[in-house]
Design a protein around this motif. Structure first.
Motif, PDB file in Angstrom:
ATOM      1  N   TYR A  40       0.836  -1.206   0.000  1.00 53.32           N
ATOM      2  CA  TYR A  40       0.000   0.000   0.000  1.00 53.32           C
ATOM      3  C   TYR A  40       0.868   1.252   0.000  1.00 53.32           C
ATOM      4  O   TYR A  40       0.723   2.136  -0.855  1.00 53.32           O
ATOM      5  CB  TYR A  40      -0.922  -0.031   1.217  1.00 53.32           C
ATOM      6  N   HIS A  41       1.786   1.344   0.944  1.00 56.10           N
ATOM      7  CA  HIS A  41       2.661   2.519   1.007  1.00 56.10           C
ATOM      8  C   HIS A  41       3.544   2.621  -0.242  1.00 56.10           C
ATOM      9  O   HIS A  41       3.775   3.717  -0.768  1.00 56.10           O
ATOM     10  CB  HIS A  41       3.544   2.447   2.257  1.00 56.10           C
ATOM     11  N   CYS A  42       4.041   1.484  -0.701  1.00 61.14           N
ATOM     12  CA  CYS A  42       4.933   1.488  -1.862  1.00 61.14           C
ATOM     13  C   CYS A  42       4.200   1.951  -3.121  1.00 61.14           C
ATOM     14  O   CYS A  42       4.764   2.709  -3.929  1.00 61.14           O
ATOM     15  CB  CYS A  42       5.514   0.086  -2.055  1.00 61.14           C
ATOM     16  N   GLN A  43       2.956   1.528  -3.293  1.00 64.62           N
ATOM     17  CA  GLN A  43       2.202   1.968  -4.471  1.00 64.62           C
ATOM     18  C   GLN A  43       1.988   3.474  -4.456  1.00 64.62           C
ATOM     19  O   GLN A  43       2.116   4.142  -5.487  1.00 64.62           O
ATOM     20  CB  GLN A  43       0.850   1.242  -4.527  1.00 64.62           C
ATOM     21  N   ILE A  44       1.678   4.035  -3.300  1.00 69.05           N
ATOM     22  CA  ILE A  44       1.443   5.476  -3.218  1.00 69.05           C
ATOM     23  C   ILE A  44       2.714   6.267  -3.506  1.00 69.05           C
ATOM     24  O   ILE A  44       2.693   7.272  -4.223  1.00 69.05           O
ATOM     25  CB  ILE A  44       0.879   5.841  -1.820  1.00 69.05           C
ATOM     26  N   MET A  45       3.834   5.824  -2.978  1.00 70.75           N
ATOM     27  CA  MET A  45       5.081   6.576  -3.107  1.00 70.75           C
ATOM     28  C   MET A  45       5.839   6.284  -4.406  1.00 70.75           C
ATOM     29  O   MET A  45       6.493   7.160  -4.954  1.00 70.75           O
ATOM     30  CB  MET A  45       6.000   6.271  -1.920  1.00 70.75           C
ATOM     31  N   GLU A  46       5.745   5.028  -4.891  1.00 75.63           N
ATOM     32  CA  GLU A  46       6.640   4.629  -5.972  1.00 75.63           C
ATOM     33  C   GLU A  46       5.958   3.898  -7.117  1.00 75.63           C
ATOM     34  O   GLU A  46       6.383   4.022  -8.271  1.00 75.63           O
ATOM     35  CB  GLU A  46       7.757   3.735  -5.409  1.00 75.63           C
ATOM     36  N   GLY A  47       4.934   3.094  -6.827  1.00 80.88           N
ATOM     37  CA  GLY A  47       4.310   2.282  -7.858  1.00 80.88           C
ATOM     38  C   GLY A  47       5.229   1.173  -8.347  1.00 80.88           C
ATOM     39  O   GLY A  47       6.188   0.800  -7.681  1.00 80.88           O
ATOM     40  N   ASP A  48       4.901   0.616  -9.529  1.00 77.46           N
ATOM     41  CA  ASP A  48       5.740  -0.410 -10.157  1.00 77.46           C
ATOM     42  C   ASP A  48       5.955  -1.588  -9.208  1.00 77.46           C
ATOM     43  O   ASP A  48       7.068  -2.088  -9.036  1.00 77.46           O
ATOM     44  CB  ASP A  48       7.077   0.201 -10.575  1.00 77.46           C
ATOM     45  N   LEU A  49       4.866  -2.058  -8.592  1.00 77.98           N
ATOM     46  CA  LEU A  49       4.979  -3.021  -7.505  1.00 77.98           C
ATOM     47  C   LEU A  49       5.579  -4.351  -7.935  1.00 77.98           C
ATOM     48  O   LEU A  49       6.368  -4.952  -7.197  1.00 77.98           O
ATOM     49  CB  LEU A  49       3.606  -3.257  -6.871  1.00 77.98           C
ATOM     50  N   THR A  50       5.188  -4.824  -9.100  1.00 75.30           N
ATOM     51  CA  THR A  50       5.719  -6.113  -9.542  1.00 75.30           C
ATOM     52  C   THR A  50       7.237  -6.081  -9.617  1.00 75.30           C
ATOM     53  O   THR A  50       7.926  -7.006  -9.137  1.00 75.30           O
ATOM     54  CB  THR A  50       5.134  -6.506 -10.906  1.00 75.30           C
ATOM     55  N   MET A  51       7.774  -5.032 -10.186  1.00 72.66           N
ATOM     56  CA  MET A  51       9.221  -4.944 -10.316  1.00 72.66           C
ATOM     57  C   MET A  51       9.888  -4.721  -8.965  1.00 72.66           C
ATOM     58  O   MET A  51      11.007  -5.208  -8.730  1.00 72.66           O
ATOM     59  CB  MET A  51       9.604  -3.831 -11.299  1.00 72.66           C
ATOM     60  N   LYS A  52       9.210  -4.014  -8.050  1.00 74.03           N
ATOM     61  CA  LYS A  52       9.764  -3.846  -6.702  1.00 74.03           C
ATOM     62  C   LYS A  52       9.850  -5.208  -5.993  1.00 74.03           C
ATOM     63  O   LYS A  52      10.840  -5.517  -5.326  1.00 74.03           O
ATOM     64  CB  LYS A  52       8.898  -2.895  -5.880  1.00 74.03           C
ATOM     65  N   ILE A  53       8.801  -6.011  -6.125  1.00 73.87           N
ATOM     66  CA  ILE A  53       8.820  -7.342  -5.517  1.00 73.87           C
ATOM     67  C   ILE A  53       9.943  -8.182  -6.123  1.00 73.87           C
ATOM     68  O   ILE A  53      10.705  -8.844  -5.407  1.00 73.87           O
ATOM     69  CB  ILE A  53       7.452  -8.034  -5.700  1.00 73.87           C
ATOM     70  N   ARG A  54      10.052  -8.150  -7.443  1.00 78.02           N
ATOM     71  CA  ARG A  54      11.092  -8.944  -8.112  1.00 78.02           C
ATOM     72  C   ARG A  54      12.496  -8.440  -7.766  1.00 78.02           C
ATOM     73  O   ARG A  54      13.446  -9.224  -7.708  1.00 78.02           O
ATOM     74  CB  ARG A  54      10.880  -8.911  -9.625  1.00 78.02           C
ATOM     75  N   GLN A  55      12.612  -7.157  -7.517  1.00 81.46           N
ATOM     76  CA  GLN A  55      13.924  -6.586  -7.192  1.00 81.46           C
ATOM     77  C   GLN A  55      14.355  -6.912  -5.770  1.00 81.46           C
ATOM     78  O   GLN A  55      15.503  -7.301  -5.532  1.00 81.46           O
ATOM     79  CB  GLN A  55      13.882  -5.064  -7.373  1.00 81.46           C
ATOM     80  N   TYR A  56      13.420  -6.764  -4.815  1.00 79.04           N
ATOM     81  CA  TYR A  56      13.833  -6.778  -3.416  1.00 79.04           C
ATOM     82  C   TYR A  56      13.622  -8.113  -2.702  1.00 79.04           C
ATOM     83  O   TYR A  56      14.381  -8.434  -1.776  1.00 79.04           O
ATOM     84  CB  TYR A  56      13.110  -5.674  -2.658  1.00 79.04           C
ATOM     85  N   LEU A  57      12.614  -8.888  -3.084  1.00 72.74           N
ATOM     86  CA  LEU A  57      12.365 -10.118  -2.341  1.00 72.74           C
ATOM     87  C   LEU A  57      13.547 -11.094  -2.398  1.00 72.74           C
ATOM     88  O   LEU A  57      13.888 -11.712  -1.381  1.00 72.74           O
ATOM     89  CB  LEU A  57      11.080 -10.776  -2.846  1.00 72.74           C
ATOM     90  N   PRO A  58      14.215 -11.251  -3.535  1.00 73.86           N
ATOM     91  CA  PRO A  58      15.339 -12.196  -3.579  1.00 73.86           C
ATOM     92  C   PRO A  58      16.569 -11.766  -2.785  1.00 73.86           C
ATOM     93  O   PRO A  58      17.487 -12.573  -2.601  1.00 73.86           O
ATOM     94  CB  PRO A  58      15.667 -12.286  -5.085  1.00 73.86           C
ATOM     95  N   THR A  59      16.623 -10.522  -2.313  1.00 76.19           N
ATOM     96  CA  THR A  59      17.824 -10.061  -1.609  1.00 76.19           C
ATOM     97  C   THR A  59      17.960 -10.662  -0.213  1.00 76.19           C
ATOM     98  O   THR A  59      19.042 -10.605   0.387  1.00 76.19           O
ATOM     99  CB  THR A  59      17.811  -8.533  -1.451  1.00 76.19           C
ATOM    100  N   GLY A  60      16.866 -11.183   0.329  1.00 75.46           N
ATOM    101  CA  GLY A  60      16.875 -11.661   1.716  1.00 75.46           C
ATOM    102  C   GLY A  60      16.692 -10.552   2.734  1.00 75.46           C
ATOM    103  O   GLY A  60      16.686 -10.809   3.945  1.00 75.46           O
ATOM    104  N   ARG A  61      16.534  -9.311   2.269  1.00 74.19           N
ATOM    105  CA  ARG A  61      16.389  -8.188   3.198  1.00 74.19           C
ATOM    106  C   ARG A  61      14.932  -7.914   3.569  1.00 74.19           C
ATOM    107  O   ARG A  61      14.681  -7.084   4.441  1.00 74.19           O
ATOM    108  CB  ARG A  61      17.025  -6.928   2.604  1.00 74.19           C
ATOM    109  N   VAL A  62      13.977  -8.570   2.914  1.00 75.49           N
ATOM    110  CA  VAL A  62      12.556  -8.374   3.229  1.00 75.49           C
ATOM    111  C   VAL A  62      12.131  -9.443   4.223  1.00 75.49           C
ATOM    112  O   VAL A  62      12.248 -10.638   3.961  1.00 75.49           O
ATOM    113  CB  VAL A  62      11.686  -8.448   1.958  1.00 75.49           C
ATOM    114  N   GLY A  63      11.624  -9.001   5.379  1.00 78.11           N
ATOM    115  CA  GLY A  63      11.214  -9.941   6.417  1.00 78.11           C
ATOM    116  C   GLY A  63       9.721 -10.046   6.616  1.00 78.11           C
ATOM    117  O   GLY A  63       9.248 -10.974   7.275  1.00 78.11           O
ATOM    118  N   HIS A  64       8.973  -9.098   6.047  1.00 80.98           N
ATOM    119  CA  HIS A  64       7.516  -9.107   6.234  1.00 80.98           C
ATOM    120  C   HIS A  64       6.919  -8.249   5.138  1.00 80.98           C
ATOM    121  O   HIS A  64       7.564  -7.314   4.631  1.00 80.98           O
ATOM    122  CB  HIS A  64       7.148  -8.539   7.606  1.00 80.98           C
ATOM    123  N   MET A  65       5.676  -8.578   4.741  1.00 84.56           N
ATOM    124  CA  MET A  65       4.974  -7.797   3.733  1.00 84.56           C
ATOM    125  C   MET A  65       3.572  -7.471   4.239  1.00 84.56           C
ATOM    126  O   MET A  65       3.042  -8.153   5.132  1.00 84.56           O
ATOM    127  CB  MET A  65       4.899  -8.552   2.400  1.00 84.56           C
TER     128      MET A  65
END
Length: 272
Positions: free
Chosen positions: A180-205
């Motif tokens: 929700y916050h990411c869409q308001i500030m940045e959008g492009d959610l699919t690419m954000k998920i693909r970019q950040y989830l594999p890094t291991g730095r995301v602990g909760h969504m």
């Protein structure tokens, strides 16, 4: 497979807080989160979790004076002692509730404070907090929050949060990726998920509809599609977190939350 957790601060508002655990379990949730547990003794909440076979997924550390508009203390010089006391209380609750994640709110940058000073204070506080939390196996979440809902909040963008996690350098500090916050500030959610989830730095969504913050099956977010993307990436990278349902049901009053869960029922059917 992303698992859905009911946010009991927003869902089931027709019930008293302690009765929301049972309501969530009856609707098929296996995990719960909420903003703050501190109005209730930890053993009382732990009993509700046990009674309904629920996992406590996440809650927030004390934010300061919420009623006065404070939204965390981590970036505010001079508030270190209060920050530390609040973290100690949060860790006590985490131990009793067997909760692995605590969201540490950054706070609103005080008027006149340079951004770099706020950042330096934030990093110091998070490094200290991470060392305390590591002793009991707790992960600390930092969350970018949109500036429309929370003007002046220190942390608003995904790349800033990930850079801070790398700078803090503690393996138990991770990013809470709220779509929700990411869409308001940045959008492009699919690419954000693909970019950040594999890094291991995301602990909760977390997820909610945009712009009204209702169910994520209306408006700008497509929950069916986005949960599928999360599932695809999770299988590849081993993401083990939850997706918190942090939204306000469109229909208020008795049964409003349950009636708005068609999207969640569809997702569970895909998993079965």
């Amino acid at each position: 497979m992303p698992r859905l957790a009911a946010n009991l601060s927003m869902l089931y508002a027709e019930h008293d807080f302690l009765d929301r655990f049972g309501a969530a379990a009856r609707d098929g949730f296996q995990g719960v989160e909420y903003l703050f547990p501190y109005d209730h003794p930890a053993p009382q909440i732990a009993q509700r979790l046990a009674d309904h076979r629920l996992t406590q997924v996440l809650f927030n550390a004390p934010p300061g004076d919420w009623a006065a508009g404070e939204r965390g203390l981590a970036c505010q010089p001079g508030r270190e002692a209060q920050f530390q006391d609040g973290l100690a209380l949060a860790l006590h609750y985490a131990q009793v509730l067997r909760c692995e994640r605590i969201h540490v709110m950054a706070g609103v940058v005080p008027a006149g404070l340079a951004q770099q000073e706020a950042r330096a204070c934030y990093v110091r506080n998070l490094r200290w907090a991470a060392s305390q939390a590591a002793r009991q196996g707790v992960r600390l979440m930092i969350e970018p929050i949109n500036g429309r809902d929370m003007p002046g909040y220190f942390l608003q963008l995904q790349h800033e949060a990930h850079a801070l996690v790398q700078e803090i350098g503690a393996p138990n500090v991770q990013v809470q990726l709220d779509l929700y916050h990411c869409q308001i500030m940045e959008g492009d959610l699919t690419m954000k998920i693909r970019q950040y989830l594999p890094t291991g730095r995301v602990g909760h969504m977390q997820i909610a509809g945009v712009p009204e913050r209702h169910e994520p099956d209306h408006g700008e977010l497509n929950a069916d599609y986005l949960l599928g993307v999360i599932d695809e990436i999770s299988v590849a990278c081993g993401f083990d977190g939850w997706v918190g349902c942090e939204y306000r049901p469109r229909q208020s009053g008795a049964g409003g939350t349950t009636q708005g869960l068609a999207w969640a029922r569809r997702w569970r059917m895909r998993l079965s």
